[in-house]
Design a protein around this motif. Sequence first.
Motif, PDB file in Angstrom:
ATOM      1  N   LEU A 135      16.563 -15.088 -12.982  1.00 53.20           N
ATOM      2  CA  LEU A 135      17.314 -14.627 -11.810  1.00 53.20           C
ATOM      3  C   LEU A 135      17.472 -13.107 -11.840  1.00 53.20           C
ATOM      4  CD1 LEU A 135      19.168 -15.068  -9.298  1.00 53.20           C
ATOM      5  CD2 LEU A 135      21.063 -15.271 -10.946  1.00 53.20           C
ATOM      6  N   LEU A 136      17.864 -12.561 -12.990  1.00 52.99           N
ATOM      7  CA  LEU A 136      18.021 -11.111 -13.105  1.00 52.99           C
ATOM      8  C   LEU A 136      16.710 -10.400 -12.811  1.00 52.99           C
ATOM      9  CD1 LEU A 136      20.256 -10.891 -16.300  1.00 52.99           C
ATOM     10  CD2 LEU A 136      20.974 -10.721 -13.909  1.00 52.99           C
ATOM     11  N   ASP A 137      15.616 -10.953 -13.305  1.00 48.34           N
ATOM     12  CA  ASP A 137      14.312 -10.338 -13.072  1.00 48.34           C
ATOM     13  C   ASP A 137      13.953 -10.371 -11.587  1.00 48.34           C
ATOM     14  OD1 ASP A 137      11.990  -9.099 -14.523  1.00 48.34           O
ATOM     15  OD2 ASP A 137      10.941 -10.674 -13.397  1.00 48.34           O
ATOM     16  N   GLU A 138      14.230 -11.475 -10.927  1.00 42.15           N
ATOM     17  CA  GLU A 138      13.950 -11.583  -9.486  1.00 42.15           C
ATOM     18  C   GLU A 138      14.752 -10.536  -8.705  1.00 42.15           C
ATOM     19  OE1 GLU A 138      14.941 -15.637  -8.616  1.00 42.15           O
ATOM     20  OE2 GLU A 138      13.092 -16.412  -9.512  1.00 42.15           O
ATOM     21  N   ILE A 139      16.030 -10.394  -9.050  1.00 44.22           N
ATOM     22  CA  ILE A 139      16.881  -9.422  -8.358  1.00 44.22           C
ATOM     23  C   ILE A 139      16.388  -8.008  -8.605  1.00 44.22           C
ATOM     24  CG2 ILE A 139      19.196  -8.422  -8.294  1.00 44.22           C
ATOM     25  CD1 ILE A 139      20.257 -11.296  -8.832  1.00 44.22           C
ATOM     26  N   ALA A 140      16.106  -7.680  -9.866  1.00 47.58           N
ATOM     27  CA  ALA A 140      15.641  -6.328 -10.203  1.00 47.58           C
ATOM     28  C   ALA A 140      14.321  -6.009  -9.523  1.00 47.58           C
ATOM     29  CB  ALA A 140      15.519  -6.185 -11.722  1.00 47.58           C
ATOM     30  N   ARG A 141      13.397  -6.941  -9.542  1.00 53.25           N
ATOM     31  CA  ARG A 141      12.090  -6.722  -8.887  1.00 53.25           C
ATOM     32  C   ARG A 141      12.263  -6.526  -7.380  1.00 53.25           C
ATOM     33  NH1 ARG A 141       7.175  -8.181 -11.477  1.00 53.25           N
ATOM     34  NH2 ARG A 141       7.504  -8.998 -13.561  1.00 53.25           N
TER      35      ARG A 141
END
Length: 146
Positions: A135-141
């Motif tokens: 989830l964090l990676d999706e948001i950051a990307r």
Amino acid sequence: MNMKRMFLSAVCAATFATAGFAGEAVTYPFDGSFDDATFGVESAIVDRGFVIDYVSHVGEMLNRTGADVGSDKEIFAAADTFLFCSAVLSRKVMEADPMNIAHCPYGIFVTDQGGDVSIGYRTLPEGAMQEVQTLLDEIAREAAGQ
């Protein structure tokens, strides 16, 4: 996350030349201003239905207290960390291991180092927390335009 998924995630991240791994954090460069990056992060979090509990202005604190601790080095021109939680994911990961409370709330940071703006997050341990890391990676990307 099983080893195969972890390996594939690492390969995917390495494939994106713009993604960088710094210690225990994943960062993505942002082509724009610090303010635009923070707006992107805030939007990506809120658009998923999460509430930002707190914005920590780490850069301001470091700049304000540098002289007090005997330093004149500017680490960041600006740096903020957005803290939020997911009731659904938090319950899931803490049912798997109550000590996953140590990773809550979740954070996405934005930094400006000499005009180089980045968006990132702290990596999380193997197991149930990998769903949160995804989830964090999706948001950051999303916020970084990746």
